[in-house]
Design a protein around this motif. Structure first.
Motif, PDB file in Angstrom:
ATOM      1  N   GLY A  79      32.944  39.104   4.143  1.00 51.99           N
ATOM      2  CA  GLY A  79      33.186  39.916   5.077  1.00 51.99           C
ATOM      3  C   GLY A  79      32.428  41.485   5.078  1.00 51.99           C
ATOM      4  O   GLY A  79      32.358  42.098   5.966  1.00 51.99           O
ATOM      5  N   LEU A  80      32.225  41.902   3.778  1.00 49.36           N
ATOM      6  CA  LEU A  80      31.449  42.973   3.735  1.00 49.36           C
ATOM      7  C   LEU A  80      29.975  42.868   3.650  1.00 49.36           C
ATOM      8  O   LEU A  80      29.176  43.539   4.273  1.00 49.36           O
ATOM      9  N   VAL A  81      29.447  41.888   3.017  1.00 45.39           N
ATOM     10  CA  VAL A  81      27.923  41.531   2.792  1.00 45.39           C
ATOM     11  C   VAL A  81      27.455  41.014   4.211  1.00 45.39           C
ATOM     12  O   VAL A  81      26.387  41.291   4.518  1.00 45.39           O
ATOM     13  N   GLN A 129      36.945  47.292   1.495  1.00 45.68           N
ATOM     14  CA  GLN A 129      36.628  46.741  -0.048  1.00 45.68           C
ATOM     15  C   GLN A 129      35.476  47.393  -0.835  1.00 45.68           C
ATOM     16  O   GLN A 129      35.625  47.631  -2.038  1.00 45.68           O
ATOM     17  N   ALA A 130      34.648  48.202  -0.137  1.00 47.61           N
ATOM     18  CA  ALA A 130      33.571  48.997  -0.687  1.00 47.61           C
ATOM     19  C   ALA A 130      34.302  50.118  -1.347  1.00 47.61           C
ATOM     20  O   ALA A 130      33.885  50.582  -2.580  1.00 47.61           O
ATOM     21  N   THR A 148      23.751  42.019  -0.188  1.00 47.69           N
ATOM     22  CA  THR A 148      23.501  42.376   1.315  1.00 47.69           C
ATOM     23  C   THR A 148      21.943  42.063   1.634  1.00 47.69           C
ATOM     24  O   THR A 148      21.589  41.962   2.836  1.00 47.69           O
ATOM     25  N   ALA A 149      21.066  42.388   0.718  1.00 50.58           N
ATOM     26  CA  ALA A 149      19.586  42.104   0.990  1.00 50.58           C
ATOM     27  C   ALA A 149      19.278  40.759   1.584  1.00 50.58           C
ATOM     28  O   ALA A 149      18.317  40.302   2.119  1.00 50.58           O
ATOM     29  N   ILE A 175      36.706  40.538  -5.257  1.00 47.08           N
ATOM     30  CA  ILE A 175      37.366  41.918  -5.033  1.00 47.08           C
ATOM     31  C   ILE A 175      38.753  41.543  -3.966  1.00 47.08           C
ATOM     32  O   ILE A 175      39.618  42.149  -4.453  1.00 47.08           O
ATOM     33  N   SER A 176      38.847  40.474  -3.271  1.00 52.48           N
ATOM     34  CA  SER A 176      40.189  40.201  -2.598  1.00 52.48           C
ATOM     35  C   SER A 176      41.161  39.440  -3.430  1.00 52.48           C
ATOM     36  O   SER A 176      42.205  39.940  -3.371  1.00 52.48           O
ATOM     37  N   ASN A 177      40.581  38.644  -4.753  1.00 55.54           N
ATOM     38  CA  ASN A 177      41.435  38.412  -5.670  1.00 55.54           C
ATOM     39  C   ASN A 177      41.968  39.363  -6.550  1.00 55.54           C
ATOM     40  O   ASN A 177      43.113  39.329  -6.984  1.00 55.54           O
ATOM     41  N   PHE A 178      40.867  40.357  -6.818  1.00 54.38           N
ATOM     42  CA  PHE A 178      41.296  41.203  -7.820  1.00 54.38           C
ATOM     43  C   PHE A 178      42.408  42.309  -7.510  1.00 54.38           C
ATOM     44  O   PHE A 178      43.149  42.449  -8.022  1.00 54.38           O
TER      45      PHE A 178
END
Length: 392
Positions: free
Chosen positions: A147-149, A163-164, A187-188, A376-379
């Motif tokens: 969802g972020l990338v 999340q960023a 992201t690249a 990150i969502s798990n963390f």
């Protein structure tokens, strides 16, 4: 004529309702839904306490919903109707562009107190671990979600947690250690196949990009991608997000391995894998899982408390041993096979299933390197990370 049509519609509706009701009552209860990849509700226990508290009524409603005959078909029909009406927020997931589905994790889903406790726990663990491991060999790789990338593929008006911001906070807290930020690199490649379309995990391509960054940060040698052999082990994978939505139009994903052109996939040669101190294998991959619904479990067969990977390829006896401890969630399962040629021993610990003292583990296994790898969502939501320092 109109009256007869109405009567016919009512009769058809009542017939379907009767069929579903009777069929659900006489059909054998299902314990597990392969499509949804979860255990279904069992028949609730009837007791005065449960009735008075309202628990029986709630459990009964969940039971009837889970055990309705043709449940998967009804969900698929419901999803088709919602998509046709323009809804992209379905069953706790977002239906995005180009066949991609996304985890729906909103700001309200994040417990800031738990998040900050987890950050502090990892920091304290690294501080304690510095007695046994050189601080520069302590690393933290926090993986962003698709969802972020790939936010360009999110549906309009999708709401996701920032999340960023949370990744930045972790990076600041880990300033004395090796924090590996892979956001820019991933992201690249946002238009490449680096996350599964129907599953929340990254693909092996995404894991390789992170592996390149990890090698750059730790000083390990990274094989050039052009020199590696890539093999598609299945092209019929529908993952965790499909299990939520059950969209008949969902794409199928492919699972790929990377490896040596001479020997095969990394993690399938020169290694012995021991699961929870009992079961021994000679590969990081479980071929049998490719015939099951959860094909991501092809990597290691799933998640376990402890996985020990011993490099049996032989090395110069005069070289000091390199032993890596990986504190992980399931994102590490497709990442770790890349590391199997870099260390004499790799110890993977999943704190959801492991309870022993981690500082004693560090010393008892002569650990030289530590990698904490989480999505990150798990963390932000993991309630087991406290075990890193529990009792220390």
């Amino acid at each position: 004529m109109l009256k007869k049509i109405r009567e016919m519609v009512v009769m058809v509706f009542l017939s379907v309702l009767a069929f579903v009701s009777v069929g659900s009552l006489i059909a054998k209860d299902r314990e597990f839904s392969p499509n949804e990849n979860r255990y279904l509700e069992e028949k609730p226990k009837l007791s005065l306490d449960n009735i008075m508290s309202g628990k029986f009524q709630e459990d009964l409603e969940n039971y009837l919903r889970d055990q309705v005959i043709g449940r998967d078909a009804w969900i698929t029909v419901k999803t088709g109707v919602e998509k046709a009406s323009g809804n992209t927020d379905i069953s706790g997931a977002y239906v995005g562009k180009d066949g991609y589905d996304f985890e729906k994790i909103t700001p309200e889903d994040v417990d800031d107190t738990l998040f900050h406790r987890n950050v502090q726990t990892v920091s304290d663990f690294f501080t304690e671990a510095s007695d046994a491991v050189e601080p520069e060999r302590l690393s933290f790789l926090l993986v962003p979600t698709s969802g972020l990338v790939m936010e360009n593929k999110l549906p309009k008006n999708a709401r996701l947690f920032d999340q960023a911001k949370y990744i930045d906070e972790v990076q600041q807290a880990m300033e004395n250690y090796d924090f590996i930020d892979v956001r820019q690199e991933l992201t690249a490649h946002k238009d490449d196949y680096i996350y599964y379309r129907t599953d929340h995990h990254w693909t092996t391509d995404g894991a390789y990009i992170a592996y390149e960054k990890w090698c750059e940060s730790t000083g390990e040698a990274c094989p050039d991608k052009s020199e590696l052999e890539q093999k598609v082990v299945t092209d019929r994978f529908r993952g965790s997000l499909y299990s939520k939505i059950l969209d008949a139009d969902s794409a199928y994903d492919s699972i790929v391995t990377y490896g040596s052109k001479d020997k095969g996939a990394f993690g399938s040669f020169d290694c012995t894998i021991t699961i929870d101190g009992k079961e021994t294998r000679n590969s990081c991959f479980d071929e049998a899982k490719l015939a099951e619904k959860d094909k991501y479990a092809y990597f290691f067969g799933g998640n376990y408390g402890e996985v020990h990977i011993e490099n049996t390829g032989g090395k110069d006896a005069e070289e000091p041993q390199k032993n890596l401890l990986v504190i992980k969630d399931s994102f590490a399962n497709s990442f770790v096979p890349f590391l199997t040629q870099d260390f004499d021993n790799i110890y993977m610990i999943d704190l959801r299933y492991y309870n022993d003292n981690m500082q004693e583990y560090l010393k008892g296994h002569n650990i030289t390197d530590v990698l904490v790898l989480y999505n990150i969502s798990n963390f932000v939501s993991d309630r087991n990370i406290y075990k890193l320092t529990d009792g220390v």
